[in-house]
Design an enzyme around this catalytic site. Structure first.
Site, PDB file in Angstrom:
ATOM      1  N   LYS A 184       0.821  -1.199   0.000  1.00 49.12           N
ATOM      2  CA  LYS A 184       0.000   0.000   0.000  1.00 49.12           C
ATOM      3  C   LYS A 184       0.861   1.257   0.000  1.00 49.12           C
ATOM      4  CE  LYS A 184      -2.271   1.495   3.751  1.00 49.12           C
ATOM      5  NZ  LYS A 184      -2.005   2.945   3.775  1.00 49.12           N
ATOM      6  N   ASP A 236      -3.497   4.344  -1.671  1.00 44.99           N
ATOM      7  CA  ASP A 236      -4.367   4.778  -0.562  1.00 44.99           C
ATOM      8  C   ASP A 236      -4.287   6.301  -0.409  1.00 44.99           C
ATOM      9  OD1 ASP A 236      -5.792   4.904   1.848  1.00 44.99           O
ATOM     10  OD2 ASP A 236      -4.108   4.199   3.054  1.00 44.99           O
ATOM     11  N   LEU A 237      -4.924   7.022  -1.344  1.00 42.32           N
ATOM     12  CA  LEU A 237      -4.858   8.490  -1.289  1.00 42.32           C
ATOM     13  C   LEU A 237      -6.129   9.094  -0.690  1.00 42.32           C
ATOM     14  CD1 LEU A 237      -3.023   9.220  -4.676  1.00 42.32           C
ATOM     15  CD2 LEU A 237      -2.065   8.915  -2.388  1.00 42.32           C
ATOM     16  N   LYS A 238      -7.109   8.253  -0.418  1.00 45.11           N
ATOM     17  CA  LYS A 238      -8.336   8.682   0.290  1.00 45.11           C
ATOM     18  C   LYS A 238      -8.873  10.010  -0.243  1.00 45.11           C
ATOM     19  CE  LYS A 238      -7.132   6.521   4.739  1.00 45.11           C
ATOM     20  NZ  LYS A 238      -5.692   6.221   4.591  1.00 45.11           N
ATOM     21  N   ASP A 272     -13.327  15.213  -1.899  1.00 43.96           N
ATOM     22  CA  ASP A 272     -13.478  16.562  -2.449  1.00 43.96           C
ATOM     23  C   ASP A 272     -14.836  16.633  -3.147  1.00 43.96           C
ATOM     24  OD1 ASP A 272     -12.856  19.159  -3.640  1.00 43.96           O
ATOM     25  OD2 ASP A 272     -10.745  18.638  -3.345  1.00 43.96           O
ATOM     26  N   ILE A 273     -15.092  17.695  -3.874  1.00 40.63           N
ATOM     27  CA  ILE A 273     -16.358  17.758  -4.608  1.00 40.63           C
ATOM     28  C   ILE A 273     -16.304  16.702  -5.734  1.00 40.63           C
ATOM     29  CG2 ILE A 273     -16.797  20.172  -4.033  1.00 40.63           C
ATOM     30  CD1 ILE A 273     -15.807  20.901  -6.868  1.00 40.63           C
ATOM     31  N   THR A 301     -13.845  17.185  -8.815  1.00 38.81           N
ATOM     32  CA  THR A 301     -12.418  17.130  -8.474  1.00 38.81           C
ATOM     33  C   THR A 301     -11.979  15.705  -8.174  1.00 38.81           C
ATOM     34  OG1 THR A 301     -12.570  19.361  -7.599  1.00 38.81           O
ATOM     35  CG2 THR A 301     -10.677  18.068  -6.890  1.00 38.81           C
ATOM     36  N   THR A 335      -9.754   3.849  11.261  1.00 34.93           N
ATOM     37  CA  THR A 335      -9.577   2.908  12.378  1.00 34.93           C
ATOM     38  C   THR A 335      -8.855   3.536  13.570  1.00 34.93           C
ATOM     39  OG1 THR A 335      -7.641   2.070  11.195  1.00 34.93           O
ATOM     40  CG2 THR A 335      -9.642   0.770  11.044  1.00 34.93           C
ATOM     41  N   ARG A 380       3.049  -1.013  10.624  1.00 35.88           N
ATOM     42  CA  ARG A 380       4.125  -1.011  11.615  1.00 35.88           C
ATOM     43  C   ARG A 380       4.410  -2.340  12.334  1.00 35.88           C
ATOM     44  NH1 ARG A 380       1.723   4.489  13.852  1.00 35.88           N
ATOM     45  NH2 ARG A 380      -0.089   3.378  13.015  1.00 35.88           N
TER      46      ARG A 380
HETATM   47  O1  C5P Z   1       1.043   0.836  10.775  1.00 33.71           O
HETATM   48  P1  C5P Z   1      -0.397   0.481  10.710  1.00 33.71           P
HETATM   49  O2  C5P Z   1      -0.650  -1.019  10.665  1.00 33.71           O
HETATM   50  O3  C5P Z   1      -1.226   1.179  11.758  1.00 33.71           O
HETATM   51  O4  C5P Z   1      -0.868   1.046   9.285  1.00 33.71           O
HETATM   52  C1  C5P Z   1      -2.208   1.088   8.868  1.00 33.71           C
HETATM   53  C2  C5P Z   1      -2.280   1.722   7.528  1.00 33.71           C
HETATM   54  O5  C5P Z   1      -3.635   1.717   7.068  1.00 33.71           O
HETATM   55  C3  C5P Z   1      -1.814   3.164   7.463  1.00 33.71           C
HETATM   56  O6  C5P Z   1      -1.107   3.310   6.251  1.00 33.71           O
HETATM   57  C4  C5P Z   1      -3.094   3.993   7.426  1.00 33.71           C
HETATM   58  O7  C5P Z   1      -2.932   5.144   6.636  1.00 33.71           O
HETATM   59  C5  C5P Z   1      -4.065   3.036   6.764  1.00 33.71           C
HETATM   60  N1  C5P Z   1      -5.481   3.208   7.103  1.00 33.71           N
HETATM   61  C6  C5P Z   1      -5.961   3.094   8.384  1.00 33.71           C
HETATM   62  N2  C5P Z   1      -7.312   3.255   8.658  1.00 33.71           N
HETATM   63  C7  C5P Z   1      -8.160   3.491   7.661  1.00 33.71           C
HETATM   64  C8  C5P Z   1      -7.677   3.588   6.347  1.00 33.71           C
HETATM   65  C9  C5P Z   1      -6.325   3.437   6.112  1.00 33.71           C
HETATM   66  O8  C5P Z   1      -5.194   2.838   9.302  1.00 33.71           O
HETATM   67  N3  C5P Z   1      -9.451   3.568   7.900  1.00 33.71           N
END
Ligand code: C5P
Length: 236
Positions: free
Chosen positions: A32, A59-61, A64-65, A68, A123, A215
């Protein structure tokens, strides 16, 4: 089992990203690229990853409108990621327009259309924060399920949520809707800034289609050992 694992490349440089792909490639189905790496390495770096055969969840989430967001999706379809996402809170029109734009651009480029997911409630957010800071007074699970329903109606392929909310999402969206779950924490890993955490085994038992793990693997003293331990737990 490894196909279900998406490793979050939350690092700064292209070199670090490729090093993690090298180390963890045998233990994950995809990697990701999130806001940290994308804003350092840019689109060219994503293309380099996909060109070298790495399956990428971009994963750029987007949030916006509708116009865009749809144009932003068009801009990244050519990078070859197999998965993109938007924030469900952007609304049904924003999501539906983005689905149409991404598919159209994929057709024009003669590439596979990426799966499009909606982020429900991050999360890292607790029920208390959702209520006290954001002002959402209904229970967190109801908020997630309601946003998931909106994603489903807008034509998305699935959602990003905590595995804790899978039963609520399945109840409104059925079994053929993808659920991608970050906030995965093996019992032996630190929680960090995540709030609604679930162990990998529990996420699997609850029916998650993909587990996003950052992590606990990437910041481990021995990432490969951590990945082996994780897979053993999942297969055990
Ligand atoms: O390091 P860790 O396991 O917490 O990473 C979780 C990854 O998932 C991060 O890159 C975070 O940006 C992404 N994420 C998230 N919760 C969401 C969507 C994406 O933790 N709802």
């Amino acid at each position: 089992m490894r196909e279900k694992i998406i490793v979050a490349l939350d690092v700064e440089t292209e070199q670090e990203a490729f090093a993690l792909v090298e180390i963890l490639g045998d233990y994950a189905g995809a990697f990701k690229v999130g806001l940290q790496l994308y804003n350092n390495g840019g689109a060219a770096m994503v293309k380099k990853l996909t060109d070298s055969g790495v399956k990428v969840f971009l994963d750029l989430k987007f949030h916006d409108i509708p116009n865009t967001t749809a144009r932003a999706a068009e801009a990244v379809v050519g990078l070859g990621a197999f998965m993109l996402n938007v924030h469900a809170a952007g609304g049904k029109k924003m999501m539906a327009d983005t689905v149409v734009a991404a598919k159209k651009r994929a057709d024009e480029l003669a590439v596979a259309a990426p799966l499009l997911l909606g982020v429900t409630v991050l999360t890292s957010m607790s029920a208390e924060e959702l209520r006290g800071e954001i002002g959402v007074t209904r229970p967190l699970e109801e908020q997630v399920a309601s946003l998931a329903r909106l994603c489903f109606e807008a034509g998305l392929d699935g959602v990003v949520a905590s595995a804790r909310e899978i039963p609520w999402i399945r109840a409104v969206c059925g079994n053929n809707f993808l659920i991608i779950t970050p906030g995965i924490r093996p019992a032996w890993a630190a929680g960090n800034d995540q709030s609604r955490v679930v162990t990998p085994k529990e996420a699997l038992q609850l029916g998650a289609d993909y587990l996003v793990i950052g992590r606990p693997l990437t910041a481990a003293a021995h990432p490969q050992e951590a990945a082996k331990r994780l897979l053993a737990e999942l297969e055990g």
